[in-house]
Enzyme design. Structure first.
Site, PDB file in Angstrom:
ATOM      1  N   LYS A  10       0.854  -1.261   0.375  1.00 33.61           N
ATOM      2  CA  LYS A  10       0.457   0.064  -0.361  1.00 33.61           C
ATOM      3  C   LYS A  10       1.365   1.341  -0.091  1.00 33.61           C
ATOM      4  O   LYS A  10       2.044   0.970   0.429  1.00 33.61           O
ATOM      5  CB  LYS A  10      -0.849   0.142   1.221  1.00 33.61           C
ATOM      6  CG  LYS A  10      -1.756  -1.311   1.255  1.00 33.61           C
ATOM      7  CD  LYS A  10      -2.751  -0.825   2.176  1.00 33.61           C
ATOM      8  CE  LYS A  10      -3.641  -2.116   2.386  1.00 33.61           C
ATOM      9  NZ  LYS A  10      -5.246  -2.463   3.248  1.00 33.61           N
ATOM     10  N   TYR A  50     -12.120  -2.484  -4.060  1.00 33.69           N
ATOM     11  CA  TYR A  50     -12.355  -3.112  -3.156  1.00 33.69           C
ATOM     12  C   TYR A  50     -14.091  -2.272  -3.023  1.00 33.69           C
ATOM     13  O   TYR A  50     -15.206  -2.495  -1.861  1.00 33.69           O
ATOM     14  CB  TYR A  50     -12.037  -1.647  -1.846  1.00 33.69           C
ATOM     15  CG  TYR A  50     -10.804  -2.301  -1.868  1.00 33.69           C
ATOM     16  CD1 TYR A  50     -10.395  -3.438  -0.438  1.00 33.69           C
ATOM     17  CD2 TYR A  50      -9.488  -1.432  -1.675  1.00 33.69           C
ATOM     18  CE1 TYR A  50      -9.539  -3.325  -0.186  1.00 33.69           C
ATOM     19  CE2 TYR A  50      -8.812  -1.620  -0.856  1.00 33.69           C
ATOM     20  CZ  TYR A  50      -8.197  -2.376  -0.262  1.00 33.69           C
ATOM     21  OH  TYR A  50      -6.622  -2.801   0.279  1.00 33.69           O
ATOM     22  N   ASN A 113      -2.314   0.177   6.804  1.00 30.96           N
ATOM     23  CA  ASN A 113      -1.104  -1.106   7.017  1.00 30.96           C
ATOM     24  C   ASN A 113      -0.810  -1.447   6.058  1.00 30.96           C
ATOM     25  O   ASN A 113      -0.412  -2.949   6.251  1.00 30.96           O
ATOM     26  CB  ASN A 113      -2.521  -2.010   7.200  1.00 30.96           C
ATOM     27  CG  ASN A 113      -4.215  -2.566   6.581  1.00 30.96           C
ATOM     28  OD1 ASN A 113      -3.251  -2.363   5.100  1.00 30.96           O
ATOM     29  ND2 ASN A 113      -5.382  -3.189   7.121  1.00 30.96           N
ATOM     30  N   HIS A 116      -1.754  -6.365   1.264  1.00 28.44           N
ATOM     31  CA  HIS A 116      -3.229  -5.997   0.959  1.00 28.44           C
ATOM     32  C   HIS A 116      -2.328  -7.792   0.740  1.00 28.44           C
ATOM     33  O   HIS A 116      -1.896  -7.771  -0.354  1.00 28.44           O
ATOM     34  CB  HIS A 116      -4.109  -5.572   0.220  1.00 28.44           C
ATOM     35  CG  HIS A 116      -5.794  -6.545  -0.027  1.00 28.44           C
ATOM     36  ND1 HIS A 116      -6.720  -6.240   0.222  1.00 28.44           N
ATOM     37  CD2 HIS A 116      -5.500  -6.647  -1.444  1.00 28.44           C
ATOM     38  CE1 HIS A 116      -6.829  -6.849  -0.493  1.00 28.44           C
ATOM     39  NE2 HIS A 116      -6.922  -7.592  -1.707  1.00 28.44           N
ATOM     40  N   GLU A 127      -9.689 -10.678  -7.600  1.00 28.28           N
ATOM     41  CA  GLU A 127      -8.553  -9.862  -7.466  1.00 28.28           C
ATOM     42  C   GLU A 127      -7.798 -10.249  -8.842  1.00 28.28           C
ATOM     43  O   GLU A 127      -6.776  -8.679  -9.230  1.00 28.28           O
ATOM     44  CB  GLU A 127      -8.003 -10.074  -6.063  1.00 28.28           C
ATOM     45  CG  GLU A 127      -9.147  -9.394  -5.648  1.00 28.28           C
ATOM     46  CD  GLU A 127      -8.772  -9.670  -2.964  1.00 28.28           C
ATOM     47  OE1 GLU A 127      -9.860  -9.505  -3.075  1.00 28.28           O
ATOM     48  OE2 GLU A 127      -7.278  -9.604  -3.354  1.00 28.28           O
TER      49      GLU A 127
HETATM   50  P1  CMP Z   1      -7.193  -4.796   3.276  1.00 30.35           P
HETATM   51  O1  CMP Z   1      -7.025  -6.302   3.633  1.00 30.35           O
HETATM   52  O2  CMP Z   1      -7.167  -3.461   2.267  1.00 30.35           O
HETATM   53  O3  CMP Z   1      -8.826  -4.106   3.241  1.00 30.35           O
HETATM   54  C1  CMP Z   1      -9.904  -3.875   3.065  1.00 30.35           C
HETATM   55  C2  CMP Z   1      -9.340  -2.770   4.158  1.00 30.35           C
HETATM   56  O4  CMP Z   1      -9.527  -1.459   5.068  1.00 30.35           O
HETATM   57  C3  CMP Z   1      -8.561  -3.124   5.531  1.00 30.35           C
HETATM   58  O5  CMP Z   1      -7.320  -4.096   4.855  1.00 30.35           O
HETATM   59  C4  CMP Z   1      -7.721  -2.203   6.417  1.00 30.35           C
HETATM   60  O6  CMP Z   1      -6.849  -1.598   5.678  1.00 30.35           O
HETATM   61  C5  CMP Z   1      -9.341  -0.896   5.912  1.00 30.35           C
HETATM   62  N1  CMP Z   1      -9.893  -1.271   6.584  1.00 30.35           N
HETATM   63  C6  CMP Z   1     -10.371   0.330   7.952  1.00 30.35           C
HETATM   64  N2  CMP Z   1     -11.110  -0.195   8.791  1.00 30.35           N
HETATM   65  C7  CMP Z   1     -11.297  -1.431   8.680  1.00 30.35           C
HETATM   66  C8  CMP Z   1     -12.253  -2.463   9.603  1.00 30.35           C
HETATM   67  N3  CMP Z   1     -12.889  -1.529  10.698  1.00 30.35           N
HETATM   68  N4  CMP Z   1     -12.065  -3.258   9.146  1.00 30.35           N
HETATM   69  C9  CMP Z   1     -11.516  -3.968   8.480  1.00 30.35           C
HETATM   70  N5  CMP Z   1     -10.405  -2.998   7.638  1.00 30.35           N
HETATM   71  C10 CMP Z   1     -10.546  -2.133   7.867  1.00 30.35           C
END
Ligand code: CMP
Length: 140
Positions: A10, A50, A113, A116, A127
């Site tokens: 990311k 997403y 974070n 992904h 995906e």
């Molecule tokens: P990712 O695995 O990319 O999938 C969706 C993303 O939404 C997740 O990682 C997080 O970075 C973001 N996100 C933010 N808030 C939440 C939440 N409460 N639960 C899950 N994903 C979240």
């Protein structure tokens, strides 16, 4: 079984210049990078990727963040690649991620974070197809 999964480094991790360190973790875990591209996603591309989260409260912030800077997108192939990549990543929230995982080591917030990874084999196929044509995959 031999699987493929989609991985995205990311914007936060690309900005921290740790693409190589993250690739090294994939390779040491036996996952092969069989396709890769760097891309600055448009808002529309991030929304489409997403789409499954469209109704979630964090959707807008997620789309905003994922289109805020370049990402590194790769297809990983290996035994149980979906689960293996998820183990390497750690919990979605870096504060809950086990020590030594990518998110524990390179991320601080649930929004930014670092990585992904597809959550199932079924979503992995969807995906991968979102970003790569079959001729762009180089299994070996
Ligand atoms: P990712 O695995 O990319 O999938 C969706 C993303 O939404 C997740 O990682 C997080 O970075 C973001 N996100 C933010 N808030 C939440 C939440 N409460 N639960 C899950 N994903 C979240």
């Amino acid at each position: 079984a031999l699987e493929r999964t989609l991985s995205i480094i990311k914007p936060d991790a690309v900005a921290r210049n740790v693409i190589g360190e993250i690739y090294s973790r994939f390779e040491k875990a036996g996952l092969k990078i069989i396709a890769a591209k760097m891309k600055h996603l448009s808002r529309k591309e991030a929304e489409g990727f997403y789409a499954i989260h469209r109704e979630r409260p964090f959707f807008n912030a997620l789309v905003e963040f994922m289109s805020s800077g370049p990402v590194m997108i790769q297809v990983l192939e290996g035994e149980n690649a979906v689960a293996r990549n998820r183990e390497l990543m750690g919990a979605t929230n870096p504060k809950e991620a086990a020590p030594g995982t990518i998110r524990a080591d390179f991320a601080e917030t649930i929004d930014a974070n670092a990585v992904h990874g597809s959550d199932s084999l079924e979503n992995a196929a969807i995906e991968i197809a979102y970003f790569f044509s079959t001729t762009e995959l180089c299994p070996r």
